[in-house]
Design a protein around this motif. Sequence first.
Motif, mmCIF file in Angstrom:
data_model
loop_
_atom_site.group_PDB
_atom_site.id
_atom_site.type_symbol
_atom_site.label_atom_id
_atom_site.label_comp_id
_atom_site.label_asym_id
_atom_site.label_seq_id
_atom_site.Cartn_x
_atom_site.Cartn_y
_atom_site.Cartn_z
ATOM 1 N N ASP A 141 0.825 -1.208 0.000
ATOM 2 C CA ASP A 141 0.000 0.000 0.000
ATOM 3 C C ASP A 141 0.857 1.255 0.000
ATOM 4 O O ASP A 141 0.521 2.255 -0.660
ATOM 5 C CB ASP A 141 -0.921 0.000 1.221
ATOM 6 C CG ASP A 141 -2.060 -0.997 1.104
ATOM 7 O OD1 ASP A 141 -2.325 -1.458 -0.020
ATOM 8 O OD2 ASP A 141 -2.678 -1.326 2.133
ATOM 9 N N ASP A 146 2.353 1.773 -3.541
ATOM 10 C CA ASP A 146 1.330 2.268 -4.465
ATOM 11 C C ASP A 146 0.993 3.728 -4.188
ATOM 12 O O ASP A 146 0.881 4.546 -5.107
ATOM 13 C CB ASP A 146 0.059 1.419 -4.350
ATOM 14 C CG ASP A 146 0.137 0.131 -5.153
ATOM 15 O OD1 ASP A 146 0.884 0.094 -6.149
ATOM 16 O OD2 ASP A 146 -0.546 -0.840 -4.779
ATOM 17 N N ASP A 184 -7.014 2.072 -0.570
ATOM 18 C CA ASP A 184 -7.653 1.157 -1.523
ATOM 19 C C ASP A 184 -7.096 -0.248 -1.326
ATOM 20 O O ASP A 184 -5.880 -0.444 -1.262
ATOM 21 C CB ASP A 184 -7.379 1.649 -2.945
ATOM 22 C CG ASP A 184 -8.258 0.970 -3.983
ATOM 23 O OD1 ASP A 184 -8.667 -0.188 -3.752
ATOM 24 O OD2 ASP A 184 -8.526 1.584 -5.023
ATOM 25 N N SER A 185 -7.963 -1.223 -1.239
ATOM 26 C CA SER A 185 -7.521 -2.607 -1.003
ATOM 27 C C SER A 185 -6.897 -3.239 -2.241
ATOM 28 O O SER A 185 -6.207 -4.261 -2.138
ATOM 29 C CB SER A 185 -8.697 -3.464 -0.534
ATOM 30 O OG SER A 185 -9.720 -3.481 -1.517
ATOM 31 N N ARG A 186 -7.102 -2.654 -3.393
ATOM 32 C CA ARG A 186 -6.529 -3.204 -4.617
ATOM 33 C C ARG A 186 -5.032 -2.894 -4.683
ATOM 34 O O ARG A 186 -4.579 -1.881 -4.168
ATOM 35 C CB ARG A 186 -7.241 -2.650 -5.850
ATOM 36 C CG ARG A 186 -8.688 -3.085 -5.962
ATOM 37 C CD ARG A 186 -9.414 -2.329 -7.058
ATOM 38 N NE ARG A 186 -9.513 -0.897 -6.747
ATOM 39 C CZ ARG A 186 -10.124 -0.001 -7.524
ATOM 40 N NH1 ARG A 186 -10.661 -0.404 -8.663
ATOM 41 N NH2 ARG A 186 -10.175 1.262 -7.169
ATOM 42 N N THR A 234 2.944 -4.354 -6.346
ATOM 43 C CA THR A 234 3.333 -5.687 -6.804
ATOM 44 C C THR A 234 4.843 -5.811 -6.886
ATOM 45 O O THR A 234 5.436 -6.813 -6.445
ATOM 46 C CB THR A 234 2.709 -5.973 -8.178
ATOM 47 O OG1 THR A 234 1.278 -5.875 -8.087
ATOM 48 C CG2 THR A 234 3.083 -7.355 -8.678
#
Length: 281
Positions: free
Chosen positions: A106, A109, A126-128, A134
Amino acid sequence: MAEAESENAPTAPPVWPGWLAATAACIRFYSRLPVPELPGETAHMAPDFRLLPRALPFAALLIALPGALVLLGAGLAGLSAPLAAALAVTVLVVTTGAFHEDGLADSADGLFGGWTPERRLEIMKDSRIGSYGTLALGLSLLLRVTAMAAILDGAGAWAGAAAVLIAAAWSRVEGIRVIATLAPARPDGASAAVGRPERAVLPVAYGLSAGIGLVLGVASALPPAGLLIGVGLSALASGWLMRAARRLIGGQTGDIAGACQQLSEITIYLGLAAVLGWGGR
């Protein structure tokens, strides 16, 4: 008048929790390990970080113990160092429920994917997972496995297990330093809700972590230079992340603390692996 005087009266300092209760609360917060409710405590209450983190080094040892034992067993059983390290890291991730890895992803990102503090904080919530997250997760796993394998090859299974425990204790205190040093970026966020550690807590936690590192390092014959370099790199990585968080989002979040733990763990492994690679003990 009485109500006004009551409102203006200084808040009584919190009572220091017992070491056992504080350790149990830290284990519950930082891992998925089952911890029974102790007499006189409410296990599911939100932790109070004003005093609790003084026991974090002890909790970190217990949280990392399954991973250390897997590394030790795999090493003594003759498994290849990369495979043993991969198994140990897997156990570490499962034991915490990817608690710190989630913070790292997180943070990567949010810090690198947004253009304003507000947008960065929105991304972090945001959980995505995105490209930066990545990549951060992949690099974290790769660096931990390869550095742990190098320690295993260079110093043996007992030293590898000790390195896991030393890194677990020190890195989690580094994560607490973020919460103690920086103001919360979100006034209603989780890091603000748990409170900021009292001034005396951080020296106690660092002192305990240093003692753990000294005892385990000497017992397992890990190179002192490697530990010193690892701790120095950890301080540099934590300092860089805290400056970036202050500049980009205006303070800290729980995700930043998790990312700091990951960076610290990696750098301690790297310091040990580097010195062992140079042939120093």
